[in-house]
Design a protein around this motif. Structure first.
Motif, PDB file in Angstrom:
ATOM      1  N   LYS A   1      -8.943  12.073  17.672  1.00 14.31           N
ATOM      2  CA  LYS A   1     -10.417  12.080  17.192  1.00 14.31           C
ATOM      3  C   LYS A   1     -11.394  11.807  18.443  1.00 14.31           C
ATOM      4  N   SER A   2     -10.676  10.733  19.000  1.00 12.06           N
ATOM      5  CA  SER A   2     -10.982  10.648  21.089  1.00 12.06           C
ATOM      6  C   SER A   2     -10.750  11.258  21.568  1.00 12.06           C
TER       7      SER A   2
ATOM      8  N   SER B   1       8.290  10.008  11.388  1.00 16.25           N
ATOM      9  CA  SER B   1       7.485   9.557  10.729  1.00 16.25           C
ATOM     10  C   SER B   1       8.485   7.478  11.320  1.00 16.25           C
ATOM     11  N   SER B   2       9.298   6.827  11.451  1.00 14.22           N
ATOM     12  CA  SER B   2       9.427   6.253  12.498  1.00 14.22           C
ATOM     13  C   SER B   2       8.666   6.469  13.574  1.00 14.22           C
ATOM     14  N   ALA B   3       9.255   7.439  14.400  1.00 15.41           N
ATOM     15  CA  ALA B   3       9.015   7.952  15.725  1.00 15.41           C
ATOM     16  C   ALA B   3       7.256   7.636  15.290  1.00 15.41           C
ATOM     17  N   VAL B   4       6.737   8.248  14.485  1.00  9.80           N
ATOM     18  CA  VAL B   4       5.086   7.844  14.857  1.00  9.80           C
ATOM     19  C   VAL B   4       4.778   6.632  14.960  1.00  9.80           C
ATOM     20  N   ARG B   5       5.453   5.929  13.797  1.00 14.56           N
ATOM     21  CA  ARG B   5       5.070   4.174  13.534  1.00 14.56           C
ATOM     22  C   ARG B   5       5.077   3.764  15.213  1.00 14.56           C
ATOM     23  N   VAL B   6       5.915   3.816  16.005  1.00 14.94           N
ATOM     24  CA  VAL B   6       6.647   3.475  16.839  1.00 14.94           C
ATOM     25  C   VAL B   6       5.383   4.088  17.812  1.00 14.94           C
ATOM     26  N   TRP B   7       4.571   4.869  17.985  1.00  2.00           N
ATOM     27  CA  TRP B   7       4.084   5.501  18.920  1.00  2.00           C
ATOM     28  C   TRP B   7       2.202   4.190  18.928  1.00  2.00           C
ATOM     29  N   ALA B   8       2.080   4.570  17.456  1.00  2.00           N
ATOM     30  CA  ALA B   8       1.261   4.029  17.138  1.00  2.00           C
ATOM     31  C   ALA B   8       0.428   2.886  17.572  1.00  2.00           C
ATOM     32  N   LEU B   9       1.718   1.762  17.059  1.00  2.00           N
ATOM     33  CA  LEU B   9       1.933   0.799  18.071  1.00  2.00           C
ATOM     34  C   LEU B   9       1.937   0.780  19.117  1.00  2.00           C
ATOM     35  N   LYS B  10       2.291   1.278  19.756  1.00  2.00           N
ATOM     36  CA  LYS B  10       2.026   1.137  21.789  1.00  2.00           C
ATOM     37  C   LYS B  10       0.657   2.093  21.633  1.00  2.00           C
ATOM     38  N   GLN B  11       0.198   2.498  20.950  1.00  2.00           N
ATOM     39  CA  GLN B  11      -1.190   3.077  21.139  1.00  2.00           C
ATOM     40  C   GLN B  11      -1.690   1.669  21.120  1.00  2.00           C
ATOM     41  N   LEU B  12      -1.940   0.779  20.186  1.00  2.00           N
ATOM     42  CA  LEU B  12      -2.721  -0.120  19.775  1.00  2.00           C
ATOM     43  C   LEU B  12      -2.212  -2.408  21.202  1.00  2.00           C
ATOM     44  N   ARG B  13      -1.299  -1.534  21.088  1.00  2.00           N
ATOM     45  CA  ARG B  13      -0.504  -2.745  22.040  1.00  2.00           C
ATOM     46  C   ARG B  13      -1.649  -2.416  23.986  1.00  2.00           C
ATOM     47  N   SER B  14      -1.520  -0.833  23.655  1.00  4.74           N
ATOM     48  CA  SER B  14      -2.297  -0.217  25.779  1.00  4.74           C
ATOM     49  C   SER B  14      -3.689  -0.634  25.500  1.00  4.74           C
TER      50      SER B  14
ATOM     51  N   MET C   1       0.454  -1.657  -0.395  1.00  6.42           N
ATOM     52  CA  MET C   1       0.091  -0.232   0.004  1.00  6.42           C
ATOM     53  C   MET C   1       0.844   0.985  -0.020  1.00  6.42           C
ATOM     54  N   PRO C   2       1.099   2.293  -0.636  1.00  7.22           N
ATOM     55  CA  PRO C   2       1.586   3.368  -0.670  1.00  7.22           C
ATOM     56  C   PRO C   2       1.388   4.420   0.755  1.00  7.22           C
ATOM     57  N   LEU C   3       2.495   5.420   0.486  1.00  7.96           N
ATOM     58  CA  LEU C   3       2.159   6.114   1.166  1.00  7.96           C
ATOM     59  C   LEU C   3       1.457   6.949   1.588  1.00  7.96           C
ATOM     60  N   VAL C   4       0.375   7.592   2.172  1.00  9.56           N
ATOM     61  CA  VAL C   4      -0.427   9.055   2.304  1.00  9.56           C
ATOM     62  C   VAL C   4       0.813  10.384   2.981  1.00  9.56           C
ATOM     63  N   LYS C   5       0.796  11.148   2.554  1.00  7.28           N
ATOM     64  CA  LYS C   5       1.471  12.211   2.298  1.00  7.28           C
ATOM     65  C   LYS C   5       0.942  13.603   3.319  1.00  7.28           C
TER      66      LYS C   5
ATOM     67  N   PRO D   1      -1.382   4.178   5.444  1.00  6.55           N
ATOM     68  CA  PRO D   1      -2.805   4.481   5.856  1.00  6.55           C
ATOM     69  C   PRO D   1      -2.984   3.646   7.038  1.00  6.55           C
ATOM     70  N   GLU D   2      -2.492   2.862   7.600  1.00  9.65           N
ATOM     71  CA  GLU D   2      -3.031   1.783   8.588  1.00  9.65           C
ATOM     72  C   GLU D   2      -2.326   2.805  10.047  1.00  9.65           C
ATOM     73  N   PHE D   3      -1.778   3.208   9.498  1.00  7.34           N
ATOM     74  CA  PHE D   3      -0.470   4.180  11.025  1.00  7.34           C
ATOM     75  C   PHE D   3      -2.000   5.586  11.275  1.00  7.34           C
ATOM     76  N   TRP D   4      -1.999   5.567  10.273  1.00  9.44           N
ATOM     77  CA  TRP D   4      -2.908   7.245   9.898  1.00  9.44           C
ATOM     78  C   TRP D   4      -4.167   6.904  10.451  1.00  9.44           C
ATOM     79  N   ASP D   5      -4.698   6.003   9.903  1.00 16.57           N
ATOM     80  CA  ASP D   5      -5.988   6.038  11.258  1.00 16.57           C
ATOM     81  C   ASP D   5      -6.004   5.576  12.970  1.00 16.57           C
ATOM     82  N   VAL D   6      -4.559   4.461  12.988  1.00 17.88           N
ATOM     83  CA  VAL D   6      -4.579   5.023  14.490  1.00 17.88           C
ATOM     84  C   VAL D   6      -4.576   6.832  14.928  1.00 17.88           C
ATOM     85  N   VAL D   7      -3.439   6.638  13.868  1.00 23.80           N
ATOM     86  CA  VAL D   7      -3.369   8.583  14.997  1.00 23.80           C
ATOM     87  C   VAL D   7      -4.539   9.608  14.554  1.00 23.80           C
TER      88      VAL D   7
END
Length: 70
Positions: free
Chosen positions: A32-33, A56-69, A1-5, A21-27
């Motif tokens: 919104k919440s 970009s890597s920091a945001v991806r790691v942040w998103a993964l941490k959100q999903l884990r928690s 899937m292509p990157l969304v800028k 897009p999957e990381f943008w969904d988490v963000v």
């Protein structure tokens, strides 16, 4: 899937951030919440990351941490 800028202002400077897009969904869900702006969340992540790590890597790691928690 292509990157969304997306463009935003970060600490008074215009920048862009490209993620899958999957990381943008988490963000987007978090923004919104929490009823906050995208720029404020990305600035918070930027302030807490190691300067040697790409934003970009920091945001991806942040998103993964959100999903884990969840």
């Amino acid at each position: 899937m292509p990157l969304v800028k997306r463009s935003l202002s970060l600490h008074g400077h215009r920048t862009s951030l490209a993620l899958e897009p999957e990381f943008w969904d988490v963000v987007d869900t978090h923004v919104k919440s929490e009823k906050r702006s995208l720029a404020s969340l990305i600035a918070e992540i930027d302030d807490s990351r190691d300067p040697d790590d790409p934003l970009s890597s920091a945001v991806r790691v942040w998103a993964l941490k959100q999903l884990r928690s969840a």
